[in-house]
Scaffold this active site. Structure first.
Site, PDB file in Angstrom:
ATOM      1  N   ASP A 328      52.341  36.213  73.542  1.00  0.00           N
ATOM      2  CA  ASP A 328      51.212  37.096  73.790  1.00  0.00           C
ATOM      3  C   ASP A 328      50.336  36.475  74.877  1.00  0.00           C
ATOM      4  O   ASP A 328      50.073  35.270  74.858  1.00  0.00           O
ATOM      5  CB  ASP A 328      50.419  37.231  72.489  1.00  0.00           C
ATOM      6  CG  ASP A 328      49.310  38.251  72.593  1.00  0.00           C
ATOM      7  OD1 ASP A 328      49.620  39.435  72.746  1.00  0.00           O
ATOM      8  OD2 ASP A 328      48.131  37.841  72.516  1.00  0.00           O
ATOM      9  N   GLU A 359      53.867  37.993  78.127  1.00  0.00           N
ATOM     10  CA  GLU A 359      53.047  38.872  78.961  1.00  0.00           C
ATOM     11  C   GLU A 359      52.472  38.021  80.093  1.00  0.00           C
ATOM     12  O   GLU A 359      51.692  37.108  79.825  1.00  0.00           O
ATOM     13  CB  GLU A 359      51.897  39.455  78.143  1.00  0.00           C
ATOM     14  CG  GLU A 359      52.310  40.364  77.022  1.00  0.00           C
ATOM     15  CD  GLU A 359      51.093  40.904  76.269  1.00  0.00           C
ATOM     16  OE1 GLU A 359      50.901  42.119  76.239  1.00  0.00           O
ATOM     17  OE2 GLU A 359      50.328  40.082  75.723  1.00  0.00           O
TER      18      GLU A 359
END
Ligand code: CA
Length: 639
Positions: A328, A359
């Site tokens: 994340d 990400e």
């Protein structure tokens, strides 16, 4: 303290590689905690994981390098504990950041002999062999089995145990497979699980009443309790998660863990309370840096913090047999850390066996100094095995995630051969931020933002009927799927995208009800034709080496991209490879509202898929000289 924590003097004086956590066996139990700024640390033992008063308190001994220790010849297996850490005259009561088990809601840790939590044959558990193509399916534990129509037993709904049950069917009627059997039929190779470490936003004492995606970590090395059949007993969630992973492995799936090392639920965390501020970035005025948008940023660049993240990830692989990680907001972590992790995984488990991707962005600027953050700008420089989500294809195909009205190829936007070529190349090499398609995670939708279906309803259905949609939405969905399944990179599917998953137009459903979020198995049957289209694309993709190629040579396979008509373009791909009967692929996408004539290059072209059928490759059906592509349709051919 910020300047002290950032200094090499501090690192030299306090960095330790000593084992941290609680270690128990028949020979005794050792507790070790890193608390470099503490004046005193007390270990407190409890009979239960919550409620009961302290059973015993033991002052810990201060050792070198900020280490505190307590050792006893007793085997304290099954005993709960926490620490009272005194810093600057203030006492913090905290669970152990290195705790591997805990009581309900993670307030107390538990000393545990982990071998007790191994399911039968756990030592023999191993992931299925790596396939030439990896297709990732993103799933939330509660979403998977919450819907009553899924036919799961009441005790398994929303739990780890639902993943261990074969033979579930819609309404228990024995016709339409749900759960594990559904996943097997679909043909995906990797299951990516939304956060399953202990998070803070759901009260584990009444787990059926709460819902959250779980991007709010509390105990990084403990499974979340609300997915366990008994959140009070520290060993149960561990055993049940191991059973889940063993079942997924046995059924042919590898398991990716979604990890959120960039921020914690709040600053009221075990990391903060054992070493105030050390694990967090601070702005010049002393406030918490907030590049995560969640109130704090973890300081991955500090040596004991980097060690913590590395230890934690490697622990999950070793103890739970995890096959990879989705990071994340990887753009908040530094490249050194990410490369160290990839290297450690490669050394231990074989090069590229464990996937690492994330990400490549952050919500806002972060107060990290002197390091390179692992965002889009860094992808060309880092270990080429570290992957990242590709928002370029995502947005090109269906429009930006920032505005529900914004459109892409399939819903009223403009498609040209030039952009199509970049998408097919996975935005690698000279086409974008990736070195090779080994780095590209190609996708259209994930848990964040609107589902693909809802985005298409917003842009193509004047009635905004999220449940039903209309024919244009359905056509656009198939076309969008065909496009991204023809793009190089690793494919990633948001669970339920293949049956038009809808959240009723809600964009950010992280704490919406489970009814909004869960997989609607009734809908999976209603939209069986769409599911079949995805199944066909998945099976087809596994047969096409030209699209699977993740090497430096992949871009040379894209022979030519050409415009056929306005909003209709095609690409020729070199598909030569082991066992491949098709030398060349001709992939055409008519995004316009008009049928378009296509002049075919010389030869007999086998239809692999069209706008309705993605299993066309199963039957002989060849085209020569010319053909028509219907509006809003893909036409995938091979020669
Ligand atoms: Ca929890």
């Amino acid at each position: 303290m910020k300047h002290i924590f950032d200094s090499t003097e501090f690192e030299n004086a306090y960095h330790t590689d000593a084992p941290l956590g609680a270690f128990c066996s028949r020979e005794g139990t050792l507790f070790q905690l890193w608390a470099p700024t503490a004046e005193q640390v007390d270990l407190r033992l409890y009979r239960e994981g919550n409620g009961t008063p302290v059973w015993r308190t033991h002052p810990m001994a201060a050792k070198a390098q900020g280490l505190w220790a307590y050792e006893t010849p007793e085997n304290l297996d099954g005993v709960y504990y926490d620490y009272a850490v005194c810093v600057d005259g203030k006492t913090y009561e905290t669970a152990d950041p290195y705790g591997v088990a805990c009581g309900v809601n993670g307030l107390r840790s538990m000393a545990l002999d982990l071998s007790r939590t191994d399911p039968e044959n756990w030592k023999k558990d191993c992931p299925p062999p790596k396939q030439p193509e990896q297709i990732i399916y993103e799933l939330h534990i509660k979403d998977f089995s919450w819907d009553v129509s899924g036919g799961f037993d009441a005790k398994d709904r929303g739990k780890y145990t639902a993943f261990t049950k074969s033979g579930t069917t819609l309404h228990k009627e024995g016709c339409f497979p749900t759960g594990l059997d559904y996943l097997k039929r679909l043909g995906v190779t990797h299951i990516q699980i939304l956060p399953m470490y202990d998070y803070g936003s759901v009260d584990e004492t009444c787990p059926d009443e709460g819902y959250n995606w779980g991007y709010d970590p509390v105990n990084y090395n403990v499974p979340e309790g609300s997915y366990a059949t008994d959140p009070y007993r520290g060993d149960v969630r561990i055993r049940e998660l191991k059973e889940m992973i063993a079942a997924l492995h046995a059924n042919g799936f590898r398991v990716i863990m979604d990890v959120v090392y960039n921020h914690t639920y709040s600053l009221d965390s075990p990391l903060f309370k054992t070493a105030p501020w050390y694990f967090y970035r601070q702005n010049p005025d002393g406030t918490a840096s907030n590049g995560s948008g969640c109130g704090n940023d973890v300081a991955s660049e500090r040596s004991m913090c980097a060690r913590y993240i590395l230890d934690s990830a490697l622990y999950w692989v070793e103890q739970y047999h995890i096959d990879g990680f989705r990071f994340d907001l990887m753009g908040l972590l530094d490249t050194d850390l990410m490369e160290k992790l990839q290297r450690a995984l490669d050394e231990r488990y074989g090069v590229g066996e464990k996937l690492v991707y994330g990400e490549p962005w952050r919500a806002a600027d972060t107060a990290a100094r002197g390091v390179t953050l692992c965002d889009k700008n860094a992808l060309k420089q880092i270990d080429g095995k570290i992957g990242a989500f590709c928002d370029d294809t995502r947005d090109a195909v269906k429009g930006s995630v920032m505005d529900e009205r914004s459109v892409g190829f399939v819903n009223g936007g403009v498609m040209t051969a030039d952009i199509l070529k970049k998408c097919v190349a996975g935005w690698a090499g000279e086409f974008g931020v990736f070195q090779t398609p080994a780095q590209t995670i190609t996708y259209l939708s994930c848990h964040d933002d609107w589902t693909l279906w809802d985005k298409l309803v917003y842009t193509l259905d004047p009635n905004k009927d999220f449940k039903e949609g209309n024919e244009a939405v359905l056509r656009a969905n198939r076309l969008a799927a065909a496009i991204y399944f023809c793009c190089q990179g690793r494919l990633f599917i948001h669970a339920g995208e293949e049956f038009g998953r809808t959240k009723g137009g809600i964009k950010n459903s992280y704490c919406s009800s489970p009814e909004v979020n869960c997989l609607d198995w009734e809908r999976a049957r209603e939209k069986e034709e769409l599911v079949k289209y995805y199944r066909g694309l998945i099976a087809l993709r596994k047969r096409l080496p030209g699209l699977q190629d993740k090497t430096e040579k992949a871009k040379a396979r894209i022979l030519e991209a050409f415009d056929i008509a306005p909003n209709c373009a095609g690409v020729l791909v070199d598909n030569r490879g082991k066992d491949s009967e098709l030398q060349t692929l001709l992939l055409c996408f008519n995004c316009s509202q008009e049928p378009t004539e296509l002049l075919l290059p010389q030869g007999r072209w086998q239809v692999l898929a069209d706008g309705e059928n993605a299993f066309a490759w199963e039957e002989e059906n060849c085209l020569e000289s010319k053909t028509k592509i219907p509006p809003q349709s893909a036409l995938l051919l091979g020669r």
